[in-house]
Design an enzyme around this catalytic site. Sequence first.
Site, mmCIF file in Angstrom:
data_model
loop_
_atom_site.group_PDB
_atom_site.id
_atom_site.type_symbol
_atom_site.label_atom_id
_atom_site.label_comp_id
_atom_site.label_asym_id
_atom_site.label_seq_id
_atom_site.Cartn_x
_atom_site.Cartn_y
_atom_site.Cartn_z
ATOM 1 N N CYS A 204 0.803 -1.237 0.000
ATOM 2 C CA CYS A 204 0.000 0.000 0.000
ATOM 3 C C CYS A 204 0.829 1.277 0.000
ATOM 4 C CB CYS A 204 -0.948 0.010 1.203
ATOM 5 S SG CYS A 204 -0.137 0.452 2.777
ATOM 6 N N CYS A 220 -1.942 -1.058 6.327
ATOM 7 C CA CYS A 220 -2.803 -2.067 5.670
ATOM 8 C C CYS A 220 -2.736 -3.434 6.335
ATOM 9 C CB CYS A 220 -2.446 -2.190 4.191
ATOM 10 S SG CYS A 220 -0.905 -3.090 3.866
ATOM 11 N N ASP A 338 25.777 2.897 -14.056
ATOM 12 C CA ASP A 338 25.495 3.939 -13.069
ATOM 13 C C ASP A 338 26.152 3.560 -11.743
ATOM 14 O OD1 ASP A 338 24.392 5.575 -11.125
ATOM 15 O OD2 ASP A 338 22.349 5.464 -11.909
#
EC number: 6.3.5.13
Length: 412
Positions: A204, A220, A338
């Site tokens: 959630c 939740c 990266d």
Amino acid sequence: MAGNSDPLSPRAKLAVTAGKAVAAASRAAGRGSGSVIGGRVALKLDPDLLGRLAQNLDVVLVSATNGKTTTTRLIAEALRAAGPVVSNALGANMPAGITSALAGGSDAKFGVIEVDEKYLAGVARDTAPKCIALLNLSRDQLDRAAETRMLAENWREGLAGSKAVVVANCDDPLVVWAASSSANVIWVAAGQMWKDDAWSCPSCGGVMQRPGDDWFCGECGFRRPTPTWALSGDHVLDPHGSAWPIHLQLPGRANKANAASSAAVAAVFGVPPQVALERMYQVQAVAGRYDVVQFQNRDLRLLLAKNPAGWLETFSLIDPPPAPVILSVNARGADGTDTSWLWDVDYTRLTGHPIFVIGDRKLDLAVRLEVANQHFQVCDDLDQAVQMCPPGRIEVIANYTAFQDLRRRVGN
């Protein structure tokens, strides 16, 4: 294949033969094992070949960001107690490499397969595995991998409806969320040292609460399931509450966790924990990882660390200060280009160690170490770094292609 009532079609046999020929030519040309190029050729000739090769095997898939290769080796050793095993032990873990590996196992009963986390759903669809082991999900190769929650969602959707027994680490919320779509899950308390990818609820988006070793979402109700297997110190606890000692030649807490998950997988196939764990002792090194090699009259221990979670676990097993440490980082295609993940690693854990920095991205790493107030020296190459190291066994920590470079240089 042994006991095969449905032999490979002529097309499949041609694909296998052609793939092996191309792989052999690649090896002869000095271009590595040839497993990937051989597998690509075979799949071009028969796109369904992976499924055909897997149809007479009891297949185990192993996926995670960290620990796949080692856990695959441990499971393979354990299952050899119950029959011949074919495995992609060299770590070629995308469909082409997996196809190559299975093509070499004509008499095998079990297929123990490491799978790149981005390919898990597709390989599971093709191979109809009996068991899938899910160890962890953490940030890795930031330029090519989706962020971790998207990977977890990919697993969750891809494994929904699978008949496989899923052996999953209940201490990683992302793994739990991914595995929860499966009908048959065995939860293993394998631990989680790196927690920085699971502070928000994958279900959630709420803030995750983490009291002690527990976790739950206050919004939740998504929470850590109750495990039936657990790592407890140097023992694996089985579903009956029995404690089985772990005897490994591989160092560190992470490998004990890998052994616990491997024991749970072996039990799915009827191999008892005691037998499984005893067999795991045979594994000394995995594709060069943890090997101690002689180079320039010095002992070097080679350690692989590809992402922040891996570096954190690796720091926990190196010799104490003042053991010298050589760090090598590249940013080639197989590493991810990266290097911003370097800022997620806590390099203050190396305080007190003489540090020597090499690799394609040694200057990026030097800046990171400077900010972490570490004393280090930048060197041209491994040879120079070793010559500058003070006495003692040298711990060499490298990411993926840097590790391969080191192995070639030391002749490992």
